[in-house]
Design a protein around this motif. Sequence first.
Motif, short mmCIF file in Angstrom:
data_model
loop_
_atom_site.label_atom_id
_atom_site.label_comp_id
_atom_site.label_asym_id
_atom_site.label_seq_id
_atom_site.Cartn_x
_atom_site.Cartn_y
_atom_site.Cartn_z
N CYS A 70 7.16 38.53 67.81
CA CYS A 70 6.50 37.16 68.45
C CYS A 70 6.65 36.21 67.65
N GLY A 71 8.30 36.49 66.45
CA GLY A 71 9.21 35.18 66.02
C GLY A 71 9.82 35.13 64.23
N ASP A 72 9.79 34.37 63.40
CA ASP A 72 11.21 34.60 62.63
C ASP A 72 10.19 33.33 61.68
N LEU A 73 10.33 34.20 60.59
CA LEU A 73 10.22 32.02 59.88
C LEU A 73 11.49 33.26 58.12
N THR A 74 11.65 32.16 57.85
CA THR A 74 11.68 31.74 56.08
C THR A 74 11.52 30.68 55.52
N ALA A 75 11.31 31.48 54.06
CA ALA A 75 10.58 31.14 53.26
C ALA A 75 11.66 31.04 51.58
N PRO A 76 11.28 29.95 51.01
CA PRO A 76 12.28 29.42 49.63
C PRO A 76 11.46 30.52 48.84
N PRO A 77 12.51 31.06 47.46
CA PRO A 77 11.73 31.88 46.59
C PRO A 77 10.62 30.83 45.48
N ARG A 78 9.54 30.74 46.11
CA ARG A 78 9.21 29.87 45.12
C ARG A 78 8.07 29.93 44.51
N PRO A 79 7.56 29.83 43.26
CA PRO A 79 7.00 30.84 42.44
C PRO A 79 5.81 30.29 42.75
N GLY A 80 4.43 32.07 43.26
CA GLY A 80 3.39 31.44 43.62
C GLY A 80 3.41 31.54 45.21
N PRO A 98 -3.34 28.71 61.01
CA PRO A 98 -3.01 29.30 59.60
C PRO A 98 -3.67 30.53 58.46
N GLY A 99 -3.58 31.19 59.26
CA GLY A 99 -3.93 32.78 58.03
C GLY A 99 -2.68 33.69 58.48
N THR A 100 -2.23 33.22 59.07
CA THR A 100 -1.37 34.01 59.31
C THR A 100 0.31 33.16 59.90
N ASP A 101 1.23 33.93 58.54
CA ASP A 101 2.32 33.18 58.88
C ASP A 101 3.09 33.73 59.94
N LEU A 102 3.14 35.11 60.59
CA LEU A 102 4.40 35.90 61.29
C LEU A 102 3.18 36.26 62.21
N GLY A 103 3.61 36.36 63.21
CA GLY A 103 2.61 38.02 63.82
C GLY A 103 3.49 39.13 64.30
N HIS A 154 -0.29 56.25 68.58
CA HIS A 154 1.92 56.20 68.15
C HIS A 154 2.70 55.39 67.73
N ARG A 155 1.86 54.05 68.08
CA ARG A 155 2.73 53.10 68.33
C ARG A 155 2.79 52.59 66.87
N GLU A 156 4.13 51.82 66.82
CA GLU A 156 4.11 51.71 65.46
C GLU A 156 4.89 49.63 65.60
N HIS A 157 4.90 49.31 64.83
CA HIS A 157 5.04 47.32 64.98
C HIS A 157 6.19 47.32 64.00
N LEU A 158 7.27 46.85 64.12
CA LEU A 158 8.63 46.33 63.52
C LEU A 158 8.22 44.86 62.82
N VAL A 159 8.54 45.10 60.91
CA VAL A 159 8.51 43.80 60.88
C VAL A 159 9.83 43.44 59.90
N GLU A 160 11.02 42.80 60.41
CA GLU A 160 12.11 43.02 59.03
C GLU A 160 11.77 41.96 58.71
N LEU A 161 12.30 42.87 57.59
CA LEU A 161 12.42 41.58 55.89
C LEU A 161 14.15 41.69 55.67
N TYR A 162 14.73 40.19 54.87
CA TYR A 162 15.96 40.50 54.31
C TYR A 162 15.79 39.15 53.16
N VAL A 163 15.78 39.97 52.34
CA VAL A 163 16.14 38.84 51.08
C VAL A 163 17.34 38.94 50.56
N THR A 164 17.91 37.31 50.69
CA THR A 164 19.21 37.02 50.32
C THR A 164 19.19 37.84 48.87
#
Length: 267
Positions: free
Chosen positions: A25-35, A46-51, A114-124
């Motif tokens: 459904c899309g992608d996002l990038t988030a900075p390492p900001r506390p909280g 606005p309730g969900t950032d990534l579908g 039996h469906r599974e939905h993929l969420v890919e994550l990568y932390v620098t």
Amino acid sequence: MNGSDSLARGVPPGRPGTLHARTVCGDLTAPPRPGLTVRFGRGEKPGTDLGVGVDDRRVSRRHGELTFRAGGWWLRNTGQQLVRLPEGRMMHTSSEPIPLATGYTPLFVQGSGHREHLVELYVTDHDDRGPVSSRRAETVRPERWVLSDEERLLLVVLGQHYLEYEPDPRPLTYSRAAEQLGFLRPDGGWTARKIEYRVEAVRRRLHRTGFKYPLIHDNPDERPSDNTLLHNLLKGLVASTTLVPPDLDLMDDAQGWPAQPPYGPGR
């Protein structure tokens, strides 16, 4: 999402601790900001950032969240269905948050049937900066191998357990793969024997390129369907990111496909 967009192949250089997330459904990038908290699920902003799983009512509107605290990203399951991580780890709603490792992590949100939905994550990575003399040098990429569209579909079906990051994965049996390919591509004429020889052709071709794992029998009289060689092929293709989890989208036409039987010989 398609394989060429996979976060398994890395992300652009950036601030250590930066979170990259991607679904169909899309992608996002988030900075390492506390909280800071990033939420994913079936709901809308606005309730969900990534579908994720937006057409699957088994997926919660807010199914999970990632919060940056204590110097890293912490994953929590806030949905009603399980979230599966690599090596067969499962997260329930009642599970304690877990720290997300740097680098690539695929999550699989369980949905209907039996469906599974993929969420890919990568932390620098915070520490992977390399020697000073190499900071400006181009990153050495893993070698990837060219596959035809038909070969890719065949190998994704055979290697779906590898792409789902299951513990101790094994190839699908050739007979089972023929059934599933017949469902996906009814006009393909797929049989266990046809799959056997298509796999052998790929193994022999990649063997000549210096593939990392053995692909050919030392004894030429051995049958080409040996399960160990197929395991080597699939392991190497996934490790090199020639095949990546988003390639599982090629099997979307098989939603509702019956559960897999216990593993058996690779033919």
